[in-house]
Design an enzyme around this catalytic site. Structure first.
Site, PDB file in Angstrom:
ATOM      1  N   SER A  67      -3.544  -3.339   8.273  1.00  0.00           N
ATOM      2  CA  SER A  67      -3.860  -1.907   8.197  1.00  0.00           C
ATOM      3  C   SER A  67      -5.178  -1.629   7.483  1.00  0.00           C
ATOM      4  O   SER A  67      -5.834  -0.618   7.745  1.00  0.00           O
ATOM      5  CB  SER A  67      -2.734  -1.163   7.471  1.00  0.00           C
ATOM      6  OG  SER A  67      -2.552  -1.674   6.165  1.00  0.00           O
ATOM      7  N   GLY A  96       0.435  -3.299   9.158  1.00  0.00           N
ATOM      8  CA  GLY A  96       1.666  -4.026   8.906  1.00  0.00           C
ATOM      9  C   GLY A  96       1.624  -5.498   9.265  1.00  0.00           C
ATOM     10  O   GLY A  96       2.576  -6.234   8.997  1.00  0.00           O
ATOM     11  N   ASN A 126       0.319  -8.429   3.320  1.00  0.00           N
ATOM     12  CA  ASN A 126       1.671  -8.050   3.750  1.00  0.00           C
ATOM     13  C   ASN A 126       2.662  -9.207   3.669  1.00  0.00           C
ATOM     14  O   ASN A 126       3.867  -8.996   3.785  1.00  0.00           O
ATOM     15  CB  ASN A 126       1.637  -7.487   5.178  1.00  0.00           C
ATOM     16  CG  ASN A 126       0.955  -6.141   5.248  1.00  0.00           C
ATOM     17  OD1 ASN A 126       1.095  -5.309   4.360  1.00  0.00           O
ATOM     18  ND2 ASN A 126       0.174  -5.927   6.292  1.00  0.00           N
ATOM     19  N   ASP A 218      -3.636   4.569  -2.810  1.00  0.00           N
ATOM     20  CA  ASP A 218      -2.268   4.091  -2.996  1.00  0.00           C
ATOM     21  C   ASP A 218      -2.241   2.694  -3.615  1.00  0.00           C
ATOM     22  O   ASP A 218      -1.230   1.998  -3.564  1.00  0.00           O
ATOM     23  CB  ASP A 218      -1.497   4.089  -1.671  1.00  0.00           C
ATOM     24  CG  ASP A 218      -2.131   3.167  -0.630  1.00  0.00           C
ATOM     25  OD1 ASP A 218      -3.232   2.620  -0.906  1.00  0.00           O
ATOM     26  OD2 ASP A 218      -1.540   2.977   0.440  1.00  0.00           O
ATOM     27  N   HIS A 221      -4.706   0.659   0.087  1.00  0.00           N
ATOM     28  CA  HIS A 221      -5.580   1.013   1.195  1.00  0.00           C
ATOM     29  C   HIS A 221      -6.861   1.692   0.699  1.00  0.00           C
ATOM     30  O   HIS A 221      -6.867   2.334  -0.349  1.00  0.00           O
ATOM     31  CB  HIS A 221      -4.841   1.918   2.177  1.00  0.00           C
ATOM     32  CG  HIS A 221      -3.677   1.242   2.832  1.00  0.00           C
ATOM     33  ND1 HIS A 221      -2.390   1.345   2.343  1.00  0.00           N
ATOM     34  CD2 HIS A 221      -3.617   0.434   3.921  1.00  0.00           C
ATOM     35  CE1 HIS A 221      -1.581   0.637   3.103  1.00  0.00           C
ATOM     36  NE2 HIS A 221      -2.296   0.064   4.075  1.00  0.00           N
TER      37      HIS A 221
END
Length: 244
Positions: A67, A96, A126, A218, A221
């Site tokens: 992502s 993802g 991830n 966050d 990102h």
């Protein structure tokens, strides 16, 4: 005599159990086993769209990842247009994704029929919730191997997994940092002149290792300013590897 027989049988059973456990194959590292998301319509639609794009040719640069790479089409769009659109770049990022998904996509059309000058890879974060540093490193090394097989004339630039979490004590950040160390050492040991490693993680951090929400809202990102940081940090390397 009955008691002795029973004890012997119990001991024999335990011995067989231990032997079977020792003989059992260790669990495989899922980070190196290609897997797609065929039951995810959105994921498959993006995958197919990327395949259609590469079929058109005119691909000199690939950015491969999850992502964070996908986000070049969102928060990083204007930065992409400045740095990468003129270079005939294609975004091969899907939100993802883990190393195993990249491996699957590389086998399923993402790089078919093209001969780009450079592929930039940033993947692994991830995996950090379920895999060890060693397993993630193996996944990234498998991606390198796959790219070298499928794109033998393409330079490969592996970026260290970006920092995440509020500070250096973040568990997933530690896993990623461990993977980065292993991958960097592996690339150096292999000595493949077409494979390169660059870690720009510190550019996103404060001096004490903290990660600000002004940099990554966050703590994972990127925002537009951070995409600018990314592009600026790798620009000289990208230009050199593309022969500019």
């Amino acid at each position: 005599r009955f008691l002795m027989t029973a004890v012997c049988l119990v001991n024999f059973s335990l011995a067989m159990l231990v032997t079977n456990v020792l003989r059992a194959d260790p669990p495989k590292n899922d980070a190196i086993i290609p897997v797609g998301k065929e039951d995810n319509e959105g994921w498959m639609n993006r995958h197919k769209a990327m395949n259609e794009r590469v079929k058109q040719g005119n691909v000199d640069l690939l950015l491969i990842g999850d992502s964070i790479t996908h986000g070049w089409e969102g928060a990083g769009k204007s930065v992409w247009e400045k740095y990468y659109t003129p270079r005939n770049a294609v975004n091969l990022g899907i939100g993802g994704d883990r190393t195993q998904h990249i491996l699957w996509r590389l086998d399923q059309g993402n790089v078919d029929g093209i001969n780009p000058k450079l592929a930039v890879v940033m993947i692994g974060t991830n995996n950090s919730g379920t895999n060890t540093s060693e397993q993630i490193a193996e996944g990234i090394e498998a991606i390198i191997t796959k790219l070298r097989e499928k794109l033998p004339e393409t330079e490969v630039l592996i970026l260290g997994i970006f920092p995440r979490g509020p500070n250096a004590e973040d568990a997933k950040r530690k896993v990623n940092e461990g993977a980065n160390t292993l991958v960097a050492a592996s690339i150096e040991d292999e000595g493949d002149e077409m494979v390169h490693y660059l870690d720009i993680g510190k550019a996103f951090l404060e001096e004490d290792g903290t990660l600000s929400k002004e940099v990554m809202p966050d703590l994972l990102h990127l925002n537009e300013a951070s995409y600018t940081t990314w592009a600026e940090q790798i620009e000289s390397t990208v230009a050199a590897l593309m022969g500019e």
